[in-house]
Design an enzyme around this catalytic site. Structure first.
Site, mmCIF file in Angstrom:
data_model
loop_
_atom_site.group_PDB
_atom_site.id
_atom_site.type_symbol
_atom_site.label_atom_id
_atom_site.label_comp_id
_atom_site.label_asym_id
_atom_site.label_seq_id
_atom_site.Cartn_x
_atom_site.Cartn_y
_atom_site.Cartn_z
ATOM 1 N N ARG A 19 0.872 -1.188 0.000
ATOM 2 C CA ARG A 19 0.000 0.000 0.000
ATOM 3 C C ARG A 19 0.899 1.225 0.000
ATOM 4 O O ARG A 19 1.686 1.432 0.933
ATOM 5 C CB ARG A 19 -0.913 0.013 1.230
ATOM 6 C CG ARG A 19 -1.608 1.344 1.455
ATOM 7 C CD ARG A 19 -2.689 1.294 2.493
ATOM 8 N NE ARG A 19 -3.833 0.552 1.990
ATOM 9 C CZ ARG A 19 -5.041 0.561 2.558
ATOM 10 N NH1 ARG A 19 -5.265 1.287 3.637
ATOM 11 N NH2 ARG A 19 -6.038 -0.140 2.048
ATOM 12 N N HIS A 51 -7.456 0.942 -6.407
ATOM 13 C CA HIS A 51 -7.627 0.049 -5.237
ATOM 14 C C HIS A 51 -8.208 -1.280 -5.754
ATOM 15 O O HIS A 51 -9.324 -1.661 -5.432
ATOM 16 C CB HIS A 51 -8.560 0.710 -4.223
ATOM 17 C CG HIS A 51 -8.477 0.124 -2.848
ATOM 18 N ND1 HIS A 51 -7.644 -0.942 -2.517
ATOM 19 C CD2 HIS A 51 -9.126 0.456 -1.697
ATOM 20 C CE1 HIS A 51 -7.796 -1.228 -1.239
ATOM 21 N NE2 HIS A 51 -8.678 -0.397 -0.719
ATOM 22 N N ASP A 79 -17.711 6.336 -1.267
ATOM 23 C CA ASP A 79 -16.447 6.248 -0.526
ATOM 24 C C ASP A 79 -16.315 7.548 0.255
ATOM 25 O O ASP A 79 -17.042 8.518 -0.015
ATOM 26 C CB ASP A 79 -15.287 6.078 -1.537
ATOM 27 C CG ASP A 79 -13.939 5.820 -0.867
ATOM 28 O OD1 ASP A 79 -13.916 5.522 0.348
ATOM 29 O OD2 ASP A 79 -12.905 5.931 -1.559
ATOM 30 N N ARG A 138 -12.877 -9.179 1.240
ATOM 31 C CA ARG A 138 -11.482 -8.816 0.963
ATOM 32 C C ARG A 138 -10.578 -10.039 1.145
ATOM 33 O O ARG A 138 -9.708 -10.317 0.320
ATOM 34 C CB ARG A 138 -11.020 -7.694 1.913
ATOM 35 C CG ARG A 138 -11.626 -6.328 1.656
ATOM 36 C CD ARG A 138 -11.157 -5.727 0.362
ATOM 37 N NE ARG A 138 -9.707 -5.555 0.317
ATOM 38 C CZ ARG A 138 -9.050 -4.503 0.800
ATOM 39 N NH1 ARG A 138 -9.703 -3.515 1.377
ATOM 40 N NH2 ARG A 138 -7.732 -4.413 0.672
HETATM 41 N N1 CP Z 1 -11.133 -0.434 2.390
HETATM 42 C C1 CP Z 1 -9.873 -0.450 2.853
HETATM 43 O O1 CP Z 1 -8.907 -0.549 2.095
HETATM 44 O O2 CP Z 1 -9.771 -0.430 4.198
HETATM 45 P P1 CP Z 1 -8.442 -0.143 5.023
HETATM 46 O O3 CP Z 1 -7.989 1.247 4.663
HETATM 47 O O4 CP Z 1 -8.851 -0.255 6.466
HETATM 48 O O5 CP Z 1 -7.410 -1.152 4.645
#
Ligand code: CP
Length: 345
Positions: free
Chosen positions: A124, A151, A247, A315
């Site tokens: 990330r 994402h 979002d 996820r």
């Molecule tokens: N949706 C998502 O990526 O959540 P986090 O930022 O908690 O990883």
């Protein structure tokens, strides 16, 4: 076209063109439509039988996957850690500020170290360019766990949720309301198009989608029977939709723009009134974390049409499937060193 994109991202370590390409997942369109469907099928199978595949286990020995965060996380961190454990491996979690990547040591050199140490790299980070560099110099799969631009792991989970709800993604309409210039919007455009969905992206002036992403998504949709449209009005966007998604209006790194954004997004909150314009069986998705009363009303996200908790759980299943799929191909392409212990017969 998606295959060409895949080939662009596919080869690690840049130099060795004699070896089959390692596959990476840096953006949604790194999978072809058929490959995305394969991953989603596998995700459903792994959800039904979470311990049925253990490619990271070799007797008592476990392979390691690096899971690196330059930004904070809850879902991504826990879902990768739990999922990698279920695959028989161990996740080496690196929290923001704990690594030297990009400030004390180049991404290239980091890739050269990690590819000799771990079986996959989940990262990330901020700019997509860092991920592309990591992939170029890595002969193990690199996975985008969120960048400023995309994402894609989240969208795999969302598509799995849509499939669970409706049996299929193809032909279903997804309306995304809010910051249509952010990473989720871009990944919905590409991932939804790959899945044959009709994607409508709706944001206020100044927060509309990246035209290059829309153009790529529309090309993909032309192959899959889906469509991608930019719609100005939230009511028009959700009309007859099967899925309504939003979002946060203030993504990571944008905290300084909070008040400016609150003004710009007025009228783009997902309310019960807005949901009433979607199909009666429509569901609500949000990648989380959510801000009730800001981008979505509490009675929507906590109501009967919300699928956000299934989406969050998915996820883990989607990412496990992705890792299994990538590791299978990495194994096929590996000719330089086998770090794994002998498997006893
Ligand atoms: N949706 C998502 O990526 O959540 P986090 O930022 O908690 O990883």
């Amino acid at each position: 076209m998606t295959d060409a994109l895949t080939a662009d991202h596919a080869r690690g370590a840049g130099e060795d063109s004699s070896r089959p390409a390692v596959r990476h997942f840096l953006k949604d369109s790194d999978l072809s439509p058929a490959e995305q469907a394969e991953v989603l099928d596998l995700a459903a199978a792994l959800k039904a039988a979470p311990h049925s595949r253990t490619p990271l286990a070799h007797g008592d020995a476990r392979e390691t996957v690096a899971v690196i965060f330059d930004k904070t996380s809850t879902r991504t961190r826990f879902s990768f850690a739990a999922g990698i454990a279920e695959l028989g491996g161990q996740a080496l979690i690196v929290n923001p500020g704990e690594s030297q990547i990009g400030h004390k040591e180049s991404v290239e050199d980091t890739a050269r170290i990690l590819e000799r140490t771990v079986s996959a790299i989940v990262w990330r980070t901020f700019g997509q360019a860092g991920l592309e560099t990591m992939a170029r110099f890595s002969r193990v799969p690199v996975v985008n766990a969120l960048s400023d631009e995309f994402h894609p792991c989240q969208i795999l989970a969302d598509l799995l949720t849509v499939r669970e709800e409706f049996g299929t993604t193809a032909g279903r309409t997804l309306a995304y309301i809010g910051d249509a210039a952010n990473n989720m919007a871009s990944s919905y455009a590409l991932g939804g198009a790959l899945a044959g969905m009709h994607v409508r992206l709706c944001g206020p002036q100044g927060y509309r989608p990246d035209p290059a992403v829309v153009e790529e998504a529309q090309r993909i949709a032309g192959e899959t029977g889906g469509s991608v449209a930019v719609v100005d009005e939230p009511r028009e966007a959700v009309s007859g939709a099967d899925v309504v998604a939003t979002d946060t209006w203030v993504s990571m790194g944008q905290e300084g723009q909070k008040s400016e954004r609150a003004g710009a997004f007025e009228g783009f909150r997902v309310t019960e009134e807005l949901m009433a314009l979607a199909r009666p069986e429509a569901v609500f998705l949000h990648c989380l974390p959510a801000y009730r009363g800001v981008e979505v009303d509490a009675d929507v996200i906590d109501g009967s049409r919300s699928r956000v908790w299934d989406e969050a759980e998915n996820r883990r299943h989607a990412q496990k499937a992705l890792l299994v799929w990538l590791l299978q191909r990495a194994e096929a392409s590996s000719s330089f060193v086998d770090r794994r212990p002998e498997v006893s017969a």
